[in-house]
Design a protein around this motif. Sequence first.
Motif, PDB file in Angstrom:
ATOM      1  N   GLY A  83     -47.440 109.910  13.796  1.00 59.18           N
ATOM      2  CA  GLY A  83     -48.556 108.985  13.720  1.00 59.18           C
ATOM      3  C   GLY A  83     -48.149 107.535  13.735  1.00 59.18           C
ATOM      4  O   GLY A  83     -46.967 107.189  13.814  1.00 59.18           O
ATOM      5  N   SER A  84     -49.152 106.681  13.613  1.00 58.12           N
ATOM      6  CA  SER A  84     -48.921 105.246  13.621  1.00 58.12           C
ATOM      7  C   SER A  84     -48.347 104.745  12.305  1.00 58.12           C
ATOM      8  O   SER A  84     -47.830 103.625  12.232  1.00 58.12           O
ATOM      9  CB  SER A  84     -50.230 104.515  13.931  1.00 58.12           C
ATOM     10  OG  SER A  84     -51.236 104.855  12.990  1.00 58.12           O
ATOM     11  N   ILE A  85     -48.420 105.531  11.242  1.00 62.47           N
ATOM     12  CA  ILE A  85     -47.777 105.232   9.967  1.00 62.47           C
ATOM     13  C   ILE A  85     -47.030 106.487   9.516  1.00 62.47           C
ATOM     14  O   ILE A  85     -47.502 107.603   9.688  1.00 62.47           O
ATOM     15  CB  ILE A  85     -48.787 104.785   8.891  1.00 62.47           C
ATOM     16  CG1 ILE A  85     -49.960 105.767   8.772  1.00 62.47           C
ATOM     17  CG2 ILE A  85     -49.305 103.377   9.190  1.00 62.47           C
ATOM     18  CD1 ILE A  85     -50.930 105.446   7.641  1.00 62.47           C
ATOM     19  N   GLY A  86     -45.828 106.310   8.957  1.00 66.46           N
ATOM     20  CA  GLY A  86     -45.053 107.433   8.438  1.00 66.46           C
ATOM     21  C   GLY A  86     -44.531 108.378   9.492  1.00 66.46           C
ATOM     22  O   GLY A  86     -44.228 109.541   9.183  1.00 66.46           O
ATOM     23  N   GLU A 133     -52.800  96.229   5.437  1.00 63.82           N
ATOM     24  CA  GLU A 133     -52.226  97.114   6.442  1.00 63.82           C
ATOM     25  C   GLU A 133     -52.452  98.576   6.072  1.00 63.82           C
ATOM     26  O   GLU A 133     -52.518  98.935   4.895  1.00 63.82           O
ATOM     27  CB  GLU A 133     -50.716  96.860   6.565  1.00 63.82           C
ATOM     28  CG  GLU A 133     -50.349  95.465   7.035  1.00 63.82           C
ATOM     29  CD  GLU A 133     -50.756  95.213   8.471  1.00 63.82           C
ATOM     30  OE1 GLU A 133     -50.696  96.173   9.273  1.00 63.82           O
ATOM     31  OE2 GLU A 133     -51.142  94.074   8.793  1.00 63.82           O
ATOM     32  N   ALA A 134     -52.583  99.425   7.085  1.00 63.43           N
ATOM     33  CA  ALA A 134     -52.574 100.864   6.839  1.00 63.43           C
ATOM     34  C   ALA A 134     -51.219 101.241   6.245  1.00 63.43           C
ATOM     35  O   ALA A 134     -50.188 100.639   6.588  1.00 63.43           O
ATOM     36  CB  ALA A 134     -52.815 101.614   8.138  1.00 63.43           C
ATOM     37  N   CYS A 135     -51.185 102.220   5.349  1.00 60.65           N
ATOM     38  CA  CYS A 135     -49.910 102.583   4.727  1.00 60.65           C
ATOM     39  C   CYS A 135     -49.834 104.089   4.483  1.00 60.65           C
ATOM     40  O   CYS A 135     -50.842 104.786   4.403  1.00 60.65           O
ATOM     41  CB  CYS A 135     -49.685 101.810   3.436  1.00 60.65           C
ATOM     42  SG  CYS A 135     -50.901 102.115   2.139  1.00 60.65           S
ATOM     43  N   TYR A 136     -48.597 104.551   4.365  1.00 62.40           N
ATOM     44  CA  TYR A 136     -48.284 105.978   4.249  1.00 62.40           C
ATOM     45  C   TYR A 136     -47.372 106.163   3.036  1.00 62.40           C
ATOM     46  O   TYR A 136     -46.446 105.384   2.821  1.00 62.40           O
ATOM     47  CB  TYR A 136     -47.574 106.434   5.518  1.00 62.40           C
ATOM     48  CG  TYR A 136     -47.241 107.911   5.591  1.00 62.40           C
ATOM     49  CD1 TYR A 136     -48.076 108.795   6.273  1.00 62.40           C
ATOM     50  CD2 TYR A 136     -46.081 108.422   5.011  1.00 62.40           C
ATOM     51  CE1 TYR A 136     -47.772 110.142   6.366  1.00 62.40           C
ATOM     52  CE2 TYR A 136     -45.775 109.774   5.093  1.00 62.40           C
ATOM     53  CZ  TYR A 136     -46.617 110.616   5.773  1.00 62.40           C
ATOM     54  OH  TYR A 136     -46.301 111.957   5.859  1.00 62.40           O
ATOM     55  N   GLN A 137     -47.633 107.216   2.257  1.00 60.17           N
ATOM     56  CA  GLN A 137     -46.824 107.478   1.068  1.00 60.17           C
ATOM     57  C   GLN A 137     -46.745 108.972   0.822  1.00 60.17           C
ATOM     58  O   GLN A 137     -47.717 109.700   1.054  1.00 60.17           O
ATOM     59  CB  GLN A 137     -47.444 106.776  -0.153  1.00 60.17           C
ATOM     60  CG  GLN A 137     -46.623 106.840  -1.420  1.00 60.17           C
ATOM     61  CD  GLN A 137     -47.265 106.044  -2.549  1.00 60.17           C
ATOM     62  OE1 GLN A 137     -48.285 105.361  -2.355  1.00 60.17           O
ATOM     63  NE2 GLN A 137     -46.691 106.111  -3.724  1.00 60.17           N
ATOM     64  N   VAL A 138     -45.578 109.445   0.373  1.00 60.30           N
ATOM     65  CA  VAL A 138     -45.414 110.830  -0.063  1.00 60.30           C
ATOM     66  C   VAL A 138     -45.149 110.823  -1.564  1.00 60.30           C
ATOM     67  O   VAL A 138     -44.259 110.115  -2.048  1.00 60.30           O
ATOM     68  CB  VAL A 138     -44.265 111.526   0.682  1.00 60.30           C
ATOM     69  CG1 VAL A 138     -44.026 112.925   0.101  1.00 60.30           C
ATOM     70  CG2 VAL A 138     -44.577 111.632   2.173  1.00 60.30           C
ATOM     71  N   ILE A 139     -45.923 111.603  -2.311  1.00 59.70           N
ATOM     72  CA  ILE A 139     -45.846 111.641  -3.772  1.00 59.70           C
ATOM     73  C   ILE A 139     -45.356 113.015  -4.206  1.00 59.70           C
ATOM     74  O   ILE A 139     -45.878 114.039  -3.746  1.00 59.70           O
ATOM     75  CB  ILE A 139     -47.233 111.354  -4.391  1.00 59.70           C
ATOM     76  CG1 ILE A 139     -47.743 109.985  -3.922  1.00 59.70           C
ATOM     77  CG2 ILE A 139     -47.181 111.428  -5.912  1.00 59.70           C
ATOM     78  CD1 ILE A 139     -49.222 109.795  -4.130  1.00 59.70           C
ATOM     79  N   GLU A 140     -44.352 113.039  -5.079  1.00 56.43           N
ATOM     80  CA  GLU A 140     -43.826 114.293  -5.623  1.00 56.43           C
ATOM     81  C   GLU A 140     -44.648 114.704  -6.840  1.00 56.43           C
ATOM     82  O   GLU A 140     -44.849 113.917  -7.768  1.00 56.43           O
ATOM     83  CB  GLU A 140     -42.357 114.125  -6.036  1.00 56.43           C
ATOM     84  CG  GLU A 140     -41.423 113.704  -4.912  1.00 56.43           C
ATOM     85  CD  GLU A 140     -41.105 114.843  -3.955  1.00 56.43           C
ATOM     86  OE1 GLU A 140     -41.333 116.022  -4.328  1.00 56.43           O
ATOM     87  OE2 GLU A 140     -40.616 114.549  -2.851  1.00 56.43           O
TER      88      GLU A 140
END
Length: 223
Positions: A83-86, A133-140
């Motif tokens: 994708g465009s983020i991540g 801005e659009a943003c991407y995050q992975v959370i444990e």
Amino acid sequence: MASELLTEEQIEISGFGGIRERVLVMDPRQFGHYVREECWPGFGACVYLANAWFLPGGSTGLHSHEQIDIVSVMTRGELHHQGSIGDGEVLQAGQVQLQRSGAKGFRHNEQNPGADYPAMVQIWLLPQSHEGEACYQVIELKSGLTCVYGGEMFAASTRVDVLQLAAGDEWTLEDDALGYVFRGTAISANGQRLQRGDLFRLSGQSLSLTAESGFALVMIREA
């Protein structure tokens, strides 16, 4: 005791592309007259909630979102993200993918490269702000409660948490909440059983639970 309860047996299996899903929440604010009769309306900023699984080699296809934030709780298997983020991230069970649309939105494609059936709970939320801005995050995810949207992470009108309990653990849920069970079973203080696939709503009361087995749910509350 939960004020209202919707079980997965009440929801037909639908889907698109390489995905099959049961959609439990569809809000008219987002979907208008396309809302399915069996679905519940939204709760706070939450306008969509589905339990989805990917067919072997399946994907969502590359598509766009604007003015919506997406929380995807991985419950089984592994997915590859484009994708465009991540771009290039790999999402695994026990993780949560957070995609925030910001001012310009984002494009994404979630892909199952294998022969198994990875699964997720996906939630759409109306963001409090359309700036940035659009943003991407992975959370444990961790044992107990993990905030995956809002809270101390960023300003939001609605908070999303994931609760994970081991067998025998106890927990009291606060009033005015929407909860979806994606693993195991638990018993309330008055004997009500909540199990995988149940969507429940609390209104003006609390709910004390004891996990019968490994138990996990997504909880949505007003901030």
